[in-house]
Motif scaffolding. Structure first.
Motif, PDB file in Angstrom:
ATOM      1  N   GLN A 268       0.783  -1.177   0.031  1.00 51.08           N
ATOM      2  CA  GLN A 268      -0.078   0.017  -0.061  1.00 51.08           C
ATOM      3  C   GLN A 268       0.876   1.188   0.059  1.00 51.08           C
ATOM      4  N   MET A 269       1.972   1.101   0.506  1.00 54.03           N
ATOM      5  CA  MET A 269       2.939   2.384   0.579  1.00 54.03           C
ATOM      6  C   MET A 269       3.052   2.722  -0.815  1.00 54.03           C
ATOM      7  N   LEU A 270       3.095   1.834  -1.663  1.00 52.26           N
ATOM      8  CA  LEU A 270       3.619   2.019  -3.189  1.00 52.26           C
ATOM      9  C   LEU A 270       2.417   2.475  -4.110  1.00 52.26           C
ATOM     10  N   GLU A 271       1.351   2.557  -3.328  1.00 48.86           N
ATOM     11  CA  GLU A 271       0.114   2.881  -4.254  1.00 48.86           C
ATOM     12  C   GLU A 271       0.161   4.244  -5.080  1.00 48.86           C
ATOM     13  N   GLY A 272      -0.055   4.085  -6.387  1.00 48.86           N
ATOM     14  CA  GLY A 272       0.167   5.338  -6.998  1.00 48.86           C
ATOM     15  C   GLY A 272       1.446   5.668  -7.555  1.00 48.86           C
ATOM     16  N   ILE A 273       2.453   5.028  -7.137  1.00 49.78           N
ATOM     17  CA  ILE A 273       3.723   5.261  -7.620  1.00 49.78           C
ATOM     18  C   ILE A 273       4.152   4.651  -9.197  1.00 49.78           C
ATOM     19  N   ASP A 274       4.504   5.426  -9.907  1.00 51.94           N
ATOM     20  CA  ASP A 274       5.073   4.843 -11.123  1.00 51.94           C
ATOM     21  C   ASP A 274       6.458   4.722 -11.438  1.00 51.94           C
ATOM     22  N   ALA A 275       7.255   5.562 -10.553  1.00 53.07           N
ATOM     23  CA  ALA A 275       8.913   5.084 -10.442  1.00 53.07           C
ATOM     24  C   ALA A 275       9.320   5.634  -9.405  1.00 53.07           C
ATOM     25  N   VAL A 276      10.571   5.205  -8.974  1.00 58.32           N
ATOM     26  CA  VAL A 276      11.327   5.590  -7.894  1.00 58.32           C
ATOM     27  C   VAL A 276      12.638   6.003  -8.154  1.00 58.32           C
ATOM     28  N   VAL A 277      13.088   7.277  -7.329  1.00 61.68           N
ATOM     29  CA  VAL A 277      14.373   7.692  -7.634  1.00 61.68           C
ATOM     30  C   VAL A 277      15.081   7.738  -6.085  1.00 61.68           C
ATOM     31  N   TRP A 278      16.121   6.997  -6.389  1.00 61.74           N
ATOM     32  CA  TRP A 278      16.941   6.964  -4.909  1.00 61.74           C
ATOM     33  C   TRP A 278      18.356   7.595  -5.105  1.00 61.74           C
ATOM     34  N   ARG A 279      18.668   8.479  -3.934  1.00 60.27           N
ATOM     35  CA  ARG A 279      19.745   9.252  -4.127  1.00 60.27           C
ATOM     36  C   ARG A 279      20.757   8.627  -3.003  1.00 60.27           C
ATOM     37  N   ASN A 280      21.858   8.284  -3.810  1.00 61.11           N
ATOM     38  CA  ASN A 280      23.213   7.832  -2.529  1.00 61.11           C
ATOM     39  C   ASN A 280      22.727   6.732  -1.784  1.00 61.11           C
ATOM     40  N   VAL A 281      22.534   5.622  -2.831  1.00 62.00           N
ATOM     41  CA  VAL A 281      22.491   4.163  -2.434  1.00 62.00           C
ATOM     42  C   VAL A 281      23.776   3.814  -1.708  1.00 62.00           C
ATOM     43  N   HIS A 282      23.664   3.036  -0.550  1.00 61.02           N
ATOM     44  CA  HIS A 282      24.777   2.655   0.055  1.00 61.02           C
ATOM     45  C   HIS A 282      24.540   1.208   0.623  1.00 61.02           C
ATOM     46  N   THR A 283      25.667   0.502   0.775  1.00 56.58           N
ATOM     47  CA  THR A 283      25.598  -0.883   1.263  1.00 56.58           C
ATOM     48  C   THR A 283      24.804  -1.053   2.726  1.00 56.58           C
ATOM     49  N   ILE A 284      23.908  -1.958   2.666  1.00 60.40           N
ATOM     50  CA  ILE A 284      23.117  -2.008   3.901  1.00 60.40           C
ATOM     51  C   ILE A 284      23.906  -3.027   5.022  1.00 60.40           C
ATOM     52  N   THR A 285      24.242  -2.710   6.022  1.00 65.46           N
ATOM     53  CA  THR A 285      25.028  -3.641   6.813  1.00 65.46           C
ATOM     54  C   THR A 285      24.419  -4.468   8.048  1.00 65.46           C
ATOM     55  N   GLU A 286      23.412  -4.023   8.322  1.00 67.73           N
ATOM     56  CA  GLU A 286      22.543  -4.669   9.298  1.00 67.73           C
ATOM     57  C   GLU A 286      21.477  -5.800   8.896  1.00 67.73           C
ATOM     58  N   GLN A 287      21.477  -7.042   9.434  1.00 72.58           N
ATOM     59  CA  GLN A 287      20.795  -8.065   8.714  1.00 72.58           C
ATOM     60  C   GLN A 287      19.043  -7.488   8.642  1.00 72.58           C
ATOM     61  N   SER A 288      18.722  -7.001   9.956  1.00 72.45           N
ATOM     62  CA  SER A 288      17.306  -6.729  10.079  1.00 72.45           C
ATOM     63  C   SER A 288      16.836  -5.646   9.058  1.00 72.45           C
ATOM     64  N   VAL A 289      17.530  -4.828   8.643  1.00 67.34           N
ATOM     65  CA  VAL A 289      17.372  -3.572   7.923  1.00 67.34           C
ATOM     66  C   VAL A 289      17.279  -4.228   6.449  1.00 67.34           C
ATOM     67  N   ALA A 290      18.244  -4.978   6.025  1.00 72.63           N
ATOM     68  CA  ALA A 290      18.349  -5.875   4.848  1.00 72.63           C
ATOM     69  C   ALA A 290      17.094  -6.708   4.516  1.00 72.63           C
ATOM     70  N   LEU A 291      16.539  -7.435   5.705  1.00 72.65           N
ATOM     71  CA  LEU A 291      15.735  -8.166   5.330  1.00 72.65           C
ATOM     72  C   LEU A 291      14.470  -7.194   5.080  1.00 72.65           C
ATOM     73  N   ARG A 292      14.153  -6.384   5.697  1.00 74.66           N
ATOM     74  CA  ARG A 292      13.177  -5.292   5.449  1.00 74.66           C
ATOM     75  C   ARG A 292      13.240  -4.772   3.899  1.00 74.66           C
ATOM     76  N   PHE A 293      14.510  -4.607   3.621  1.00 72.87           N
ATOM     77  CA  PHE A 293      14.647  -3.986   2.381  1.00 72.87           C
ATOM     78  C   PHE A 293      14.366  -4.879   1.149  1.00 72.87           C
ATOM     79  N   VAL A 294      14.453  -6.366   1.431  1.00 73.41           N
ATOM     80  CA  VAL A 294      14.115  -7.348   0.537  1.00 73.41           C
ATOM     81  C   VAL A 294      12.706  -7.336   0.300  1.00 73.41           C
TER      82      VAL A 294
END
Length: 355
Positions: A268-294
């Motif tokens: 639902q957070m993505l409702e109505g979104i046609d594209a995304v733009v991310w500034r300054n992507v970096h390596t995720i180092t925490e497992q819990s954070v990484a799993l949410r991003f998956v």
């Protein structure tokens, strides 16, 4: 003109009914069928899977009561043998052989109330509703399809095994798929033995379909497009996504924001979104954070949302330890899917010939 929003400001409130309405095939598989699946003539198991799934789907129209208790609660062997059709079906094979296409085709064919979602979506549903309410909601369905059944988290595996047993007791037909890593192709690549062990008493009632075939997406990790410069992001966004709604976020801010939104609400957070733009992507180092991003990566892929990004390449999104650890299957999938979405954005930017 581009309408700019931010995912990092969205906190959707979602009702139980809205959550359950999300258990339908993703837009990528919204109109597929067994007829649109193209079996490889060199892989007979693919055509066999189509035939067996179609037969299984036709059997879901009638939902007998009692489920597996009829098999394990004193029913005679003769009666059990006469029941004929399996109570569950499991598609086993490597990445990209079309298992999700087939599972979605099964969902489309089946009549009556039904659900299809990923393993993670079901565990998130339990987290949002509670186990008992999830059982009550899904027990009214005739078919529940579980895509990408995962065996890398013992707690979640036990949870899903218990959920499947309860649904089976209610007479719900079950179908599931699982992936193996590209590097595991060949001897021992199938996960069926692990699947059967983990679902324990249900295993005998699952028809196992091995689907052979080469991965049509990639072998190993795909190579993502080169990241853009921050100074180029705005111009590319306005050129490529004119007239669309684009979520523009600082990557670190977005990652932090995900911790405050239950993963069951990422769709639902993505409702109505046609594209995304991310500034300054970096390596995720925490497992819990990484799993949410998956989970976010899966929802973006479901909705076919193209990505423009600056910073680190997408194949460096997770640490080397994560890519070789217990959750490596999740991370391989996320990188593959995010790379596909970044490529889509790149292809969309290719100038079209004039005249």
């Amino acid at each position: 003109m581009v309408h700019v929003e931010q995912l990092s400001t969205r906190r959707p409130a979602v009702s139980v009914e809205e959550l359950l309405k999300g258990f339908v095939p993703s837009p990528r598989f919204g109109e597929v069928s067994f007829a649109t699946y193209r079996p490889d003539p060199a892989q007979p198991s693919q055509a066999q899977a189509v035939t067996m799934l179609a037969e299984f789907g036709s059997a879901t129209a009638a939902k007998p009561g009692g489920g597996f208790r009829k098999f394990f609660g004193g029913k005679s062997k003769a009666a059990a043998k006469g029941a004929g059709k399996p109570a569950g079906i499991y598609l086993d094979g490597g990445f990209g052989v079309g298992k999700t296409h087939l599972l979605s085709s099964l969902w489309h064919q089946a009549e009556g109330p039904k659900a299809i979602g990923t393993f993670v979506e079901y565990t998130n549903l339990v987290g949002a509703l509670s186990f008992r309410k999830t059982v009550e909601a899904l027990s009214t369905y005739k078919l529940v399809c579980i895509d990408e059944f995962e065996l890398d988290d013992p707690g979640d595996t036990v949870l899903m095994s218990r959920l499947m047993r309860e649904l089976a007791d209610a007479g719900v037909k079950l179908a599931a798929t699982s992936n193996t890593l590209p590097g595991a192709l060949g001897d021992g690549r199938f996960a069926a033995v692990d699947f059967q062990r983990e679902i324990q008493v249900l295993a005998d009632q699952f028809e196992i379909l091995h689907i052979d075939g080469e991965d049509f997406r990639h072998r190993g990790l795909p190579t993502p497009p080169e990241p853009l410069l921050n100074s180029d992001l705005d111009a590319r966004m306005r050129r490529d996504f004119d007239g669309k709604t684009v979520a523009v976020d600082d990557f670190a801010t977005l990652v932090d924001h995900l911790a405050g939104v239950h993963p069951s609400r990422y769709r639902q957070m993505l409702e109505g979104i046609d594209a995304v733009v991310w500034r300054n992507v970096h390596t995720i180092t925490e497992q819990s954070v990484a799993l949410r991003f998956v989970v976010l990566a899966d929802r973006l892929y479901d909705k076919d949302v193209p990505i423009l990004a600056s910073g680190a390449p997408l194949d460096q999104l997770f640490t080397p330890e994560m890519m070789t650890g217990g959750y490596q299957k999740k991370y391989f999938r996320a990188v593959s899917r995010l790379t596909a979405l970044a490529r889509e954005a790149q292809e969309a930017s290719v100038p079209q010939p004039v005249g």
